[in-house]
Design a protein around this motif. Structure first.
Motif, short mmCIF file in Angstrom:
data_model
loop_
_atom_site.label_atom_id
_atom_site.label_comp_id
_atom_site.label_asym_id
_atom_site.label_seq_id
_atom_site.Cartn_x
_atom_site.Cartn_y
_atom_site.Cartn_z
N PHE A 90 0.83 -1.20 0.00
CA PHE A 90 0.00 0.00 0.00
C PHE A 90 0.87 1.25 0.00
CE2 PHE A 90 -4.22 -1.63 0.67
CZ PHE A 90 -4.04 -2.83 1.35
N LYS A 100 -5.33 12.62 8.22
CA LYS A 100 -5.37 11.18 8.19
C LYS A 100 -4.49 10.66 7.07
CE LYS A 100 -9.32 11.59 5.15
NZ LYS A 100 -10.78 11.61 5.04
N LEU A 101 -4.19 9.38 7.12
CA LEU A 101 -3.51 8.71 6.01
C LEU A 101 -4.56 8.28 5.00
CD1 LEU A 101 -0.75 6.32 7.42
CD2 LEU A 101 -0.44 8.41 6.09
N PHE A 103 -4.97 5.85 1.80
CA PHE A 103 -4.28 4.73 1.19
C PHE A 103 -4.74 4.50 -0.24
CE2 PHE A 103 -1.86 2.69 4.55
CZ PHE A 103 -2.40 3.23 5.69
N GLY A 104 -3.81 4.02 -1.05
CA GLY A 104 -4.16 3.51 -2.36
C GLY A 104 -4.88 2.18 -2.20
N TYR B 35 -8.96 2.02 11.19
CA TYR B 35 -9.24 1.83 9.77
C TYR B 35 -10.11 0.58 9.59
CZ TYR B 35 -5.32 5.00 9.00
OH TYR B 35 -4.47 6.08 9.02
N LEU B 43 -8.69 0.10 2.25
CA LEU B 43 -8.45 0.64 3.59
C LEU B 43 -9.12 1.99 3.71
CD1 LEU B 43 -4.70 -0.14 4.21
CD2 LEU B 43 -6.49 -0.44 5.90
N PHE B 45 -10.30 5.12 6.36
CA PHE B 45 -10.07 5.75 7.65
C PHE B 45 -11.38 5.96 8.39
CE2 PHE B 45 -8.03 8.49 10.64
CZ PHE B 45 -8.87 9.58 10.84
N LYS B 57 -11.88 12.60 11.46
CA LYS B 57 -12.99 11.67 11.32
C LYS B 57 -13.18 11.36 9.84
CE LYS B 57 -17.75 11.03 12.93
NZ LYS B 57 -18.18 10.23 11.76
N GLY B 58 -13.44 10.09 9.54
CA GLY B 58 -13.71 9.68 8.18
C GLY B 58 -15.20 9.76 7.88
#
Lengths: 113, 115
Positions: A90, A100-101, A103-104, B35, B43, B45, B57-58
């Motif tokens: 990833f 936040k991170l 991700f692909g 996650y 993935l 968040f 927050k997602g």
């Protein structure tokens, strides 16, 4: 909005050959870029990151990544692949300094003996 | 140094029930992120806590909630479970996610199956 793309669902390479796993990103401002690897039934393991400085970043297990600002890419590389490198990889980008991170979708690397 | 631990590792629940997952970060890490990982969505968040406050927050419904305790341990709760909540839930900790370059360290995950 920040985003990251991994254009290949799967990469196949023979053991001993060099490997490349591709990642492109879209950010506003300075990019904070990461690579993680996930083995079956495991969490993610950190491989390497780019924050600033040299465009070639070295990480764990012999992996390295090349940051290319003009092409907005951060490809993961290894000079000589091992069967044990077979896993899900990833790429991720930080959404701002405190964000936040993101991700692909992940790239499955298959290294065949 | 012990890594990120998550409990339980596996859970089976039925629709409509609620579930609480626990995460203990690496000692000294104050940021904890959650996650959701699924084959279809990858993935995604959920949220991040730092010093007992939700910092990010997602885009998940309010059925998903979390909290962080003074010792940095974190829990996430999912109420009124749906089949689509079946996933691997990953927790990650870092020294301070506010410093953009800090990497996150992930736990092994909790595999939730909703029947």
């Amino acid at each position: 909005a920040q985003s990251v793309a991994q254009p290949e669902d799967q990469v196949n390479v023979a053991e001993g050959n060099p490997l490349t796993v591709k990642c492109t990103y879209s950010v506003s401002g300075n990019p904070y870029l990461f690579w993680y690897v996930q083995y079956p039934n495991r969490g993610l393991q950190f491989l390497l990151k780019y924050i600033t400085g040299d465009n070639l970043v070295k990480g764990s297990y012999g992996f390295e990544a090349e940051f290319n600002k003009s092409q907005t890419s951060f490809h993961l590389k290894k000079p000589s692949a091992l069967v044990s490198d077979s896993a899900l990889y990833f790429c991720a980008v930080r959404d701002g300094v405190r964000g936040k991170l993101i991700f692909g979708q992940g790239t499955t690397l298959q290294v065949k003996p | 140094k012990a890594g990120v631990t998550q409990t339980p590792r596996y859970l089976i629940k039925t629709r409509g029930q609620q579930v609480t997952l626990s995460c203990s970060p690496i000692s000294g890490h104050r940021s904890v992120s959650w996650y959701q990982q699924t084959p279809g969505q990858g993935l995604q968040f959920l949220f991040e806590y730092f010093s007992e406050t939700q910092r990010n927050k997602g885009n998940f419904p309010g059925r998903f909630s979390g909290r962080q305790f003074s010792n940095s341990r974190s829990e996430m709760n999912v109420s009124t479970l749906e089949l689509g909540d079946s996933a691997l839930y990953l927790c990650a900790s870092s020294l301070d996610q506010g410093a953009g370059g800090n990497e996150q360290f992930f736990g092994p995950g909790t595999r939730l199956t909703v029947l």
